[in-house]
Design an enzyme around this catalytic site. Sequence first.
Site, PDB file in Angstrom:
ATOM      1  N   PRO A  80       1.012  -1.251  -0.446  1.00  8.23           N
ATOM      2  CA  PRO A  80      -0.025   0.440  -0.626  1.00  8.23           C
ATOM      3  C   PRO A  80       0.759   1.237  -0.097  1.00  8.23           C
ATOM      4  CG  PRO A  80      -0.416  -1.808   1.853  1.00  8.23           C
ATOM      5  CD  PRO A  80       0.336  -2.067   1.507  1.00  8.23           C
ATOM      6  N   THR A 112       2.868   1.339  -5.021  1.00  8.20           N
ATOM      7  CA  THR A 112       2.840   3.347  -5.646  1.00  8.20           C
ATOM      8  C   THR A 112       3.784   3.601  -4.981  1.00  8.20           C
ATOM      9  OG1 THR A 112       1.130   2.926  -7.429  1.00  8.20           O
ATOM     10  CG2 THR A 112       1.450   4.959  -6.453  1.00  8.20           C
ATOM     11  N   LYS A 197       4.486   6.841 -12.513  1.00  7.24           N
ATOM     12  CA  LYS A 197       3.644   6.204 -11.967  1.00  7.24           C
ATOM     13  C   LYS A 197       2.367   7.539 -11.325  1.00  7.24           C
ATOM     14  CE  LYS A 197      -0.392   4.233 -10.931  1.00  7.24           C
ATOM     15  NZ  LYS A 197      -0.049   2.744 -10.011  1.00  7.24           N
ATOM     16  N   LYS A 272      -3.716   9.886  -1.893  1.00 10.94           N
ATOM     17  CA  LYS A 272      -1.919   8.803  -1.325  1.00 10.94           C
ATOM     18  C   LYS A 272      -1.177   9.943  -2.326  1.00 10.94           C
ATOM     19  CE  LYS A 272      -0.635   5.508  -2.504  1.00 10.94           C
ATOM     20  NZ  LYS A 272      -0.120   3.789  -2.490  1.00 10.94           N
TER      21      LYS A 272
END
Length: 328
Positions: A80, A112, A197, A272
Amino acid sequence: MLILNWALDIICSLDHNVGFIGLGNMGSRMANNLMKAGFRLTVHDLNSDVLKKFSQMGVPTKKTPREVSEASDVVITMLPSSAHVIDVYTGPNGLLHGGKLLRPWLLIDSSTIDPQTSRNLSATISNYILKEKKGDWEKPVKLDAPVSGSVIAAEAGTLTFMVGGSEEAFLTAKPLLFSMGKSAIYCGGAGSGSAAKICNNLAMAVSMLGVSEALALGQSLGVAASTLTKIFNCSSARCWSSDAYNPVPGVMEGVPSSRDYNGGFASKLMAKDLNLAVESAKVVGCKYPLTSQAQKIYTELCNSGHEARDFSCAFRHYYSGMDDPLDQ
């Protein structure tokens, strides 16, 4: 094609033993596709229920990342956040715990996370050596390889990988990546995949908010969202957020807006990723006014109780947009 065949030969001869850590919505489906492709898996996750499911399928499960490392030639992580990745790699029971000798020659992180963490881990791993030489490799290598694509894409094996690190390792890892995805793009050195990303999701957030804002304004001015969508999709406003992932309930079937924004890419994950983009922009001294505004909007959505809903819910829950009948 010759390069891919060469890479496949190396992977098949050396790396049938693949460790997978992080069996959430994305990781569990990626792991399933590796099994379908014939790789022998060993897995770890903090969720005992998901470990039980894999165990029932005949997949060896381990209690710690270190145990996965000891059983694997390649290890893939799908976690996460940066903090989780750091802990899995360098924690007391982490992949790198137990001296400077490693069994896995290749470590692929598909989480990520911020580019600097990816670079730091790659630098740390470069100080290790392999217990046994693998092909031409005497030292382990790491690739940062985050993905673009939903849970549906993870299940279908149609993810896109954005890869940073050694280009030679990337070419060798292609058969692994193509067992889980339809595309793998080499972005450059360590951390480049993570950077790509973050930039991709930044653009996706701003695009979704722009389309949502325009469609909500159109509704307020008396133009149906379905009508505006038709205009957007055959004119200069056309984009993924309008023609493939429309945020207005009733305009498009099979997308989160058609099922009360359930499933898809959660707003808390977008928040996030926008936090990562803002911090990265600060580090390199890049202006980020649109990123900052998008960050505020998704933070507000999360604080208002919509953190689990797909990020396209900004249309309804931030802009107060209305549903549009499918047959309009």
